[in-house]
Scaffold this motif. Structure first.
Motif, mmCIF file in Angstrom:
data_model
loop_
_atom_site.group_PDB
_atom_site.id
_atom_site.type_symbol
_atom_site.label_atom_id
_atom_site.label_comp_id
_atom_site.label_asym_id
_atom_site.label_seq_id
_atom_site.Cartn_x
_atom_site.Cartn_y
_atom_site.Cartn_z
ATOM 1 N N TYR A 1 0.838 -1.200 0.000
ATOM 2 C CA TYR A 1 0.000 0.000 0.000
ATOM 3 C C TYR A 1 0.875 1.253 0.000
ATOM 4 N N LYS B 1 -4.537 2.030 -7.887
ATOM 5 C CA LYS B 1 -5.386 2.533 -6.809
ATOM 6 C C LYS B 1 -5.548 1.449 -5.746
ATOM 7 N N SER B 2 -5.323 1.816 -4.474
ATOM 8 C CA SER B 2 -5.283 0.822 -3.405
ATOM 9 C C SER B 2 -5.986 1.323 -2.151
ATOM 10 N N LYS B 3 -6.489 0.372 -1.365
ATOM 11 C CA LYS B 3 -7.104 0.680 -0.067
ATOM 12 C C LYS B 3 -6.561 -0.302 0.956
ATOM 13 N N ASP C 1 -16.994 1.285 1.047
ATOM 14 C CA ASP C 1 -15.540 1.128 1.158
ATOM 15 C C ASP C 1 -14.869 1.044 -0.208
#
Length: 462
Positions: free
Chosen positions: A146, A161-163, A177
């Motif tokens: 991340y 794109k990351s969470k 989310d």
């Protein structure tokens, strides 16, 4: 002047004595015959081979094996017997924790990660000993998937794109989310390696089902605790891997390879074939230069680095980086297809101060095959017909099958559950491709029929 300095036996002896006592001569002689003290951090698999290479070339090798961190892995048989994994006969001395290294009183000349699990400790110890290494303050740029993508984003480079998901606080992922994401989605451990627990999720139910299976705080292959997962966008394109050796911020490209994946096994991100390509081909110039930007952005200033990219024409996005020697496959392979092997290049960086480092050139065509199986079973050995057909493949340079005779093997789900490897080397691209196809067909009873999706074709690879 012969009159002033006649060439007599006495004058030659005088000159010789003066030479061997000259401090510059003594310094050069010491450098030429110096034995380096090299510490390898958690050297398993290819890291163990790298340590052996240093030893076989006259260097003194030591190992730090963080045994307390890997007890769970040994118990679960993810790692096999300790002696088999770490080969204690290679090393002058073993250490089992960082404090033992710091208190040893040994003045190490270089400290090298033996696998992904050695990267963080290597950065720390290089800092403590004042040796060439990567900045310990930025280790997370290279270890946390991340943080890695966020760092690329902050520096204006392409990113996925990351969470970040904290498993300690996890209940369930909701549609809120996933704002800004679209399916399919990649789910991966924040500090994982070897494609272990990497999943391809088609909907929110997939994500929650996978996260529910994760054991919080379990020891993973990087010898760290699994506490966070990353939800990441899926980027389509061609996947390439670049291997650099970096000497004091100057990067040298050693290996360029193209990955083919097997979508029939459970983990669709497993590399099935690596086709090795020429770093001096202008087709890869832009990708290589972009790779150098990534190295600087993520703080790789010394040592080996393995980078994996998804490419679409002139657009490239880093998917992962390992600040260590490439894992998987036979490390001796690279010296057979390139003008300088990967281990030789790493050795030159640490022992020869990088004097012989240069960008690499492809000498022969090569394919490395990971023998992933689409089924579980009992290994009954190769039949006489299979052995005969394999023996008739002159370009097959190595074939290793991991299961022991009459022992069970699992369906391949990650790097460590592949049942073997094969390497093919030749001077004619078409023949190399043909040999790869033949191996898949001959071993069909052991690996299944997934090979039908794999092109095994490097004719289009320049």
């Amino acid at each position: 002047n012969k009159n002033k300095f006649p060439l007599t036996l006495d004058s030659l002896m005088y000159f010789f004595v003066a030479l061997i006592n000259n401090p510059y001569y003594i310094a050069i002689k010491k450098q030429l015959h110096r034995v380096y003290k090299c510490l390898f951090i958690n050297p398993i698999r290819n890291g163990k081979n790298l340590a052996s290479y240093f030893k076989n070339n006259g260097q003194e090798v030591y190992a730090l094996i963080e045994i307390d961190k890997i007890k769970d892995l040994l118990k679960s048989k993810i790692l096999t017997d300790e002696k088999e994994e770490f080969s204690p006969n290679i090393y002058t001395k073993y250490f089992f924790n960082v404090d033992q290294v710091l208190e040893s009183g040994i003045a190490f000349d270089c400290i090298i990660p033996g696998c992904e699990s050695g990267v963080e400790v290597c950065d720390y110890l290089c800092h403590k000993f004042g040796l060439d290494g990567n900045n310990y303050a930025t280790t997370d740029y290279r270890r946390n998937k991340y943080v890695m993508q966020e760092q690329l984003k902050l520096n204006g480079l392409a990113y996925a794109k990351s969470k970040l998901v904290n498993l300690a606080a996890y209940k369930k992922i909701t549609p809120a989310d996933l704002t800004g994401f679209s399916f399919p989605i990649i789910l991966k451990p924040a500090t994982g390696t070897g494609t272990k627990d990497v999943y391809f999720c088609y909907n929110i139910e997939d994500i929650n089902a996978r996260l529910a299976q994760v054991e919080y705080g379990a020891t993973n292959w990087t010898f760290s605790k699994t506490t966070h997962f990353v939800i990441q966008e899926f980027i389509q394109g061609t996947e390439y891997a670049l291997d650099f050796v970096v000497h004091r911020n100057k990067s040298y490209i050693i290996v360029v390879s193209k990955y083919f994946k097997n979508f029939k096994v459970e983990n669709r991100f497993l590399t099935t074939e690596s086709v090795f390509l020429s770093p001096d081909n202008t087709e890869f110039s832009q990708l290589i230069e972009y790779g150098k930007k990534v190295l600087k952005t993520l703080g790789v200033s010394n040592g080996a680095a393995h980078l994996e990219f998804i490419s679409n024409g002139e657009n490239h996005c880093l998917i992962d980086i390992g600040a260590r020697m490439r894992g998987g496959g036979d490390p001796w392979f690279y010296s057979k297809v390139y003008s300088i092997g990967l281990m030789e290049a790493i050795y030159d960086k640490y022992i020869n101060n990088g004097r012989n480092l240069k960008n690499n050139v492809l000498l022969k065509y090569g394919i490395h095959i990971a023998l992933n199986t689409s089924k579980s079973g009992i290994f009954r050995g190769l039949t006489s017909n299979e052995k005969k057909r394999l023996a008739q493949l002159p370009l097959l340079k190595e074939l290793t099958l991991y299961p022991k005779l009459n022992q069970p093997y699992k369906k391949t789900t990650d790097l460590l559950t592949s049942i073997g490897v094969a390497t093919i080397i030749g001077e004619v691209k078409k023949e190399v491709s043909k040999t790869a196809r033949e191996i898949h067909i001959i071993l069909k009873n052991h690996i299944g029929d997934w090979y039908e999706n794999i092109p095994s074709d490097i004719d289009h690879c320049k």
